[in-house]
Design a protein around this motif. Structure first.
Motif, PDB file in Angstrom:
ATOM      1  N   VAL A   1       0.969  -1.193   0.145  1.00  0.00           N
ATOM      2  CA  VAL A   1      -0.093  -0.020   0.040  1.00  0.00           C
ATOM      3  C   VAL A   1       0.854   1.200   0.184  1.00  0.00           C
TER       4      VAL A   1
ATOM      5  N   ASP B   1       2.448   5.059  -3.301  1.00  0.00           N
ATOM      6  CA  ASP B   1       2.794   6.680  -3.396  1.00  0.00           C
ATOM      7  C   ASP B   1       3.663   6.627  -4.434  1.00  0.00           C
TER       8      ASP B   1
ATOM      9  N   ARG C   1      -7.778  14.447 -11.742  1.00  0.00           N
ATOM     10  CA  ARG C   1      -7.583  14.211 -10.192  1.00  0.00           C
ATOM     11  C   ARG C   1      -7.124  15.038  -9.393  1.00  0.00           C
TER      12      ARG C   1
ATOM     13  N   GLU D   1      -6.743  11.410  -1.083  1.00  0.00           N
ATOM     14  CA  GLU D   1      -6.604  11.128  -2.466  1.00  0.00           C
ATOM     15  C   GLU D   1      -6.227   9.880  -2.828  1.00  0.00           C
TER      16      GLU D   1
ATOM     17  N   TYR E   1      -7.794   1.912  -0.197  1.00  0.00           N
ATOM     18  CA  TYR E   1      -6.708   0.821   0.564  1.00  0.00           C
ATOM     19  C   TYR E   1      -6.953   0.492   2.160  1.00  0.00           C
TER      20      TYR E   1
HETATM   21  N1  SAM Z   1      -2.553  10.857  -1.667  1.00  0.00           N
HETATM   22  C1  SAM Z   1      -1.305  10.776  -2.422  1.00  0.00           C
HETATM   23  C2  SAM Z   1      -1.427  11.170  -3.697  1.00  0.00           C
HETATM   24  O1  SAM Z   1      -2.718  11.173  -4.456  1.00  0.00           O
HETATM   25  O2  SAM Z   1      -0.457  11.602  -4.433  1.00  0.00           O
HETATM   26  C3  SAM Z   1      -0.856   9.313  -2.071  1.00  0.00           C
HETATM   27  C4  SAM Z   1      -1.756   8.485  -2.871  1.00  0.00           C
HETATM   28  S1  SAM Z   1      -1.100   6.735  -2.765  1.00  0.00           S
HETATM   29  C5  SAM Z   1      -1.984   6.020  -3.950  1.00  0.00           C
HETATM   30  C6  SAM Z   1      -1.592   6.115  -1.149  1.00  0.00           C
HETATM   31  C7  SAM Z   1      -1.122   6.721  -0.016  1.00  0.00           C
HETATM   32  O3  SAM Z   1      -2.106   6.357   1.235  1.00  0.00           O
HETATM   33  C8  SAM Z   1       0.298   6.203   0.175  1.00  0.00           C
HETATM   34  O4  SAM Z   1       1.061   7.112   0.692  1.00  0.00           O
HETATM   35  C9  SAM Z   1      -0.175   5.257   1.401  1.00  0.00           C
HETATM   36  O5  SAM Z   1       1.073   4.968   2.310  1.00  0.00           O
HETATM   37  C10 SAM Z   1      -1.086   5.890   2.104  1.00  0.00           C
HETATM   38  N2  SAM Z   1      -1.876   5.002   3.052  1.00  0.00           N
HETATM   39  C11 SAM Z   1      -2.999   4.102   2.729  1.00  0.00           C
HETATM   40  N3  SAM Z   1      -3.375   3.361   3.921  1.00  0.00           N
HETATM   41  C12 SAM Z   1      -2.804   4.151   4.935  1.00  0.00           C
HETATM   42  C13 SAM Z   1      -2.888   4.090   6.420  1.00  0.00           C
HETATM   43  N4  SAM Z   1      -3.496   2.943   7.070  1.00  0.00           N
HETATM   44  N5  SAM Z   1      -2.247   4.909   7.052  1.00  0.00           N
HETATM   45  C14 SAM Z   1      -1.232   5.599   6.443  1.00  0.00           C
HETATM   46  N6  SAM Z   1      -1.106   6.039   5.277  1.00  0.00           N
HETATM   47  C15 SAM Z   1      -1.763   5.252   4.459  1.00  0.00           C
END
Ligand code: SAM
Length: 331
Positions: free
Chosen positions: A5, A9, A80, A200, A205
């Motif tokens: 997950v 990023d 987005r 975002e 996830y």
């Molecule tokens: N929001 C950013 C963007 O759109 O550029 C990053 C999107 S990336 C697809 C998903 C992000 O959510 C990752 O950095 C991941 O580590 C974070 N994430 C997902 N579940 C998480 C959790 N339970 N706690 C902290 N971070 C989380």
């Protein structure tokens, strides 16, 4: 699973860099009056260059994805980014002159805070992600003089995986753990300051109960509040296989799950997770169709967009959700 997950990023960062490289972002059409994109391209390139010195492995990954810069992917990133920025900038302009805080939950390598903090002096910005992510981000921000200066980083905490400067906080926290989230956000936020939350591509996830606990906590604890959320939806029509194919691909190629993709599989279902608040949910194809003609002409001149049907299928399966509440939400 957590690592898989967290690594999503790098895809988000690569996509943003790719859209910048090809000229989709920053949008000159929306820049200035509606969105603050000052220094956008340069700060992303600075981030990438410094990332190389922090982790060659991550830099290599980001760079590899950057090589395959398809128009469908760039359009998706543009849609987005711009749609979130338009709503965020509109809300911040409404609060201009008064204290306001933004919580970028699962913010990853997002650099929105840099132009926003310089444009809105009363803004406090809180970035939250897994520790592995915040450790990399804090190192990059500390090591890059321009970013360090822009964010006014003073107390030396380069190796702590956090940043606690006066207006920008970077916090390591697992959002699936609601007690940890309450405690960590409690240390750096104020519940009665207007709060804008961004998720975002993050809720998708998280587990169903965990994401619901997060929504309940935030909408009860902070007010007034606004939530901007962007996520994929699986599709609700009987013959729609988008979600099941996406889940299978992610599972096979990356051991990655999107636990609620088929639960919140339509705009209506997605809105329900914010009940009893009213959520306005639109799909990204609708956002695409709303692009002003002058801007669309500019975008289409950047790369030849042959796969309009493919773009439509993808973008009808991504949503932007906006929620506002004035008082703590009681369920
Ligand atoms: N929001 C950013 C963007 O759109 O550029 C990053 C999107 S990336 C697809 C998903 C992000 O959510 C990752 O950095 C991941 O580590 C974070 N994430 C997902 N579940 C998480 C959790 N339970 N706690 C902290 N971070 C989380």
């Amino acid at each position: 699973m957590e690592k898989a997950v967290q690594q999503t990023d790098y895809d988000a960062l690569s996509c943003r860099l790719s859209a910048i490289q090809k000229g989709y972002l920053p949008s000159p059409y929306f820049q200035g009056q509606q969105c603050h994109y000052d220094g956008y391209k340069e700060l992303h390139l600075q981030y990438l260059n410094t990332l190389k010195t922090v982790s060659r492995r991550i830099y290599g990954k980001v760079n590899r994805v950057l090589q395959s810069s398809f128009p469908v992917m760039n359009f998706g990133t543009y849609l987005r980014t711009v749609s979130i920025d338009l709503e965020l900038n509109r809300l911040l302009a409404d609060y201009e002159g008064s204290p306001v805080q933004v919580l970028d939950l699962g913010g990853g390598s997002d650099l929105r805070m840099v132009p926003l903090l310089s444009s809105f002096p009363q803004l406090r910005f809180v970035d939250v992600d897994y520790r592995e992510s915040t450790e990399v981000k804090s190192k990059v921000l500390w090591r890059n003089e321009r970013l360090k200066k822009a964010l006014n980083l003073e107390i030396d905490e380069e190796d702590s995986g956090m940043i606690r400067s006066s207006r920008y906080k970077l916090i390591a926290c697992d959002l699936n753990n609601i007690s940890e989230t309450k405690q960590k956000l409690g240390e750096v936020t104020e519940s009665n300051v207007p709060t804008i939350v961004i998720t975002e591509c993050v809720l998708c996830y998280m587990g169903q109960d965990e994401s619901q606990a997060l929504i309940n906590y935030i909408t009860h604890h902070f007010s007034p509040g606004h939530w901007i959320s962007y996520d994929p939806i699986g599709g609700s029509q009987a013959n729609d296989r988008f979600g099941t194919i996406m889940q299978a691909n992610l599972r096979d190629s990356r051991s990655l799950e999107m636990p609620t993709l088929m639960v919140y599989n339509s705009k209506e279902a997605y809105a329900k997770r914010f009940m009893p608040l009213e959520a306005r949910v639109e799909d990204m194809w609708h956002v695409f169709e709303d692009i002003p003609p002058e801007e669309m002409k500019r975008l289409k001149s950047l790369q030849f967009l042959d796969e309009v049907e493919e773009l439509k299928v993808m973008q009808t399966h991504y949503v932007l959700c906006k929620v506002d509440w004035k008082k703590p939400c009681i369920t």
